[in-house]
Scaffold this motif. Structure first.
Motif: not given
Length: 347
Positions: A22-24, A206, A210, A243, A246-247, A250
């Motif tokens: 998980d990249p978080e 990160i 991701a 958050r 990552l948005n 993606r």
């Protein structure tokens, strides 16, 4: 990375996340190393953990890491968002209810505290909890017993509490919105998650992790970011923290393909934020050259922003240190900066 159930509970290695994790859950900055050390120490204890940090910094993942590295790892981890449940239903959600206890209670329901028996109960956004329920939570912490709504007798449960908030809990205590005795009962092992903008190269670490994960999930061939994209990532304030990052990644992966993510693949809103980054730092530099005559004619709100940004700049970009200089809580400065960013975006 944050420890996972597979990690050695005594020898955690926070910076060796395997590819595809998980990249978080990664970060090499000294700020995150302190977080990982605190998680390791907290995991060995039964003490209550109180996690603070802005929205999007990974508070629930941190709570899961504490649980996974503890002796309760084989027990349940039960998250409950206190802000997402109406106040009149929150007591039932935490402690459960009996059939017929109130209108709509058509069957017995175990609360989150019962479901978490033998494991960890994570109370997210704890400062949103109603004062009356705070009293019952304090009693629960003191006695380890719960009394479902409609029940005549209390029952014993074995639960570890981890809680979190994106507010400044001491400020909530001062304002009378959070019980002081409950705060000191909960605030035994504090863990503060720093905002992404204060974590240096973590933003690139990160983003790269991701990109690998999302490319594999979406069947894309991306392997890297263009240099100007990484430069933008370093400069952006990231009000939505991990958050938001990552948005963005993606979004680029889903709507494009290729080997390298370029600026034109990023969301349009991010371009506007990136274009405003140099003037944003210039505001603080300009403020340092202004005298009292230059401030006359400006609104108090404008002067406040200039003073805050200049103080942060003089403290090397550290919001916590600037907050100490200004004698306010760090969360106050974070909220103000987020509001300024939203106002600038709306222009």
């Amino acid at each position: 990375m944050f420890p996972s159930p597979k990690d050695d509970k005594r020898k955690l290695s926070p910076c060796t996340a395997p590819t595809g994790s998980d990249p978080e859950c990664i970060g090499s900055s000294w700020q995150m190393q302190q977080v990982f050390d605190r998680i390791t120490a907290a995991a060995r204890s039964m003490a209550t953990v109180f996690i603070t940090g802005e929205s999007g910094t990974g508070k629930e993942i941190c709570a899961q890491a504490v649980h996974a590295a503890s002796t309760r790892a084989t027990g349940p981890f039960v998250p409950l968002n206190c802000a997402a449940i109406p106040h009149d239903l929150l007591e039932s959600e935490v402690f459960g209810h009996l059939k017929g206890a109130f209108t709509g209670a058509v069957a017995n329901k175990p609360g989150a505290a019962t479901v978490a028996n033998g494991g960890t109960l994570f109370l997210d956004e704890i400062c949103e909890m109603d004062l009356d329920l705070q009293t019952k939570l304090l009693r629960f912490l003191q006695t380890s017993t719960i009394q479902p709504v409609g029940a005549s007798q209390a029952r014993k449960v074995d639960v570890r509490i981890v809680c979190a908030t994106n507010r400044d809990p001491m400020e909530e205590v001062r304002r009378g919105r959070f019980r002081e005795d409950l705060f000191y009962r909960l605030h035994v092992v504090p863990i503060h998650l720093p905002p992404l903008r204060e974590r240096g190269e973590d933003v690139i670490e990160i983003a790269r992790r991701a990109l690998v994960r999302f490319s594999a999930e979406e069947g894309r061939s991306f392997a890297a970011f263009a240099p100007d994209v990484e430069a933008m990532f370093r400069a952006l304030p990231w009000p939505g923290n991990v958050r938001q990052l990552l948005n963005v990644v993606r979004h680029a992966v889903v709507l494009n393909d290729g080997r390298v993510v370029t600026r034109d693949m990023l969301p349009l809103g991010l371009h506007r934020d990136g274009d405003r980054v140099p003037p944003r730092h210039g505001t603080a530099e300009e403020a340092s050259r202004l005298g009292i005559d230059d401030l006359v004619g400006k609104s108090l709100a404008e002067i406040e922003q200039m003073v805050i940004e200049e103080t942060i700049a003089r403290e090397g970009g550290s919001v916590p240190r600037a907050a100490r200089v200004l004698d306010v809580s760090p969360s106050t400065l974070y909220r103000k900066r987020e509001a300024w960013a939203r106002q600038a975006e709306a222009v």
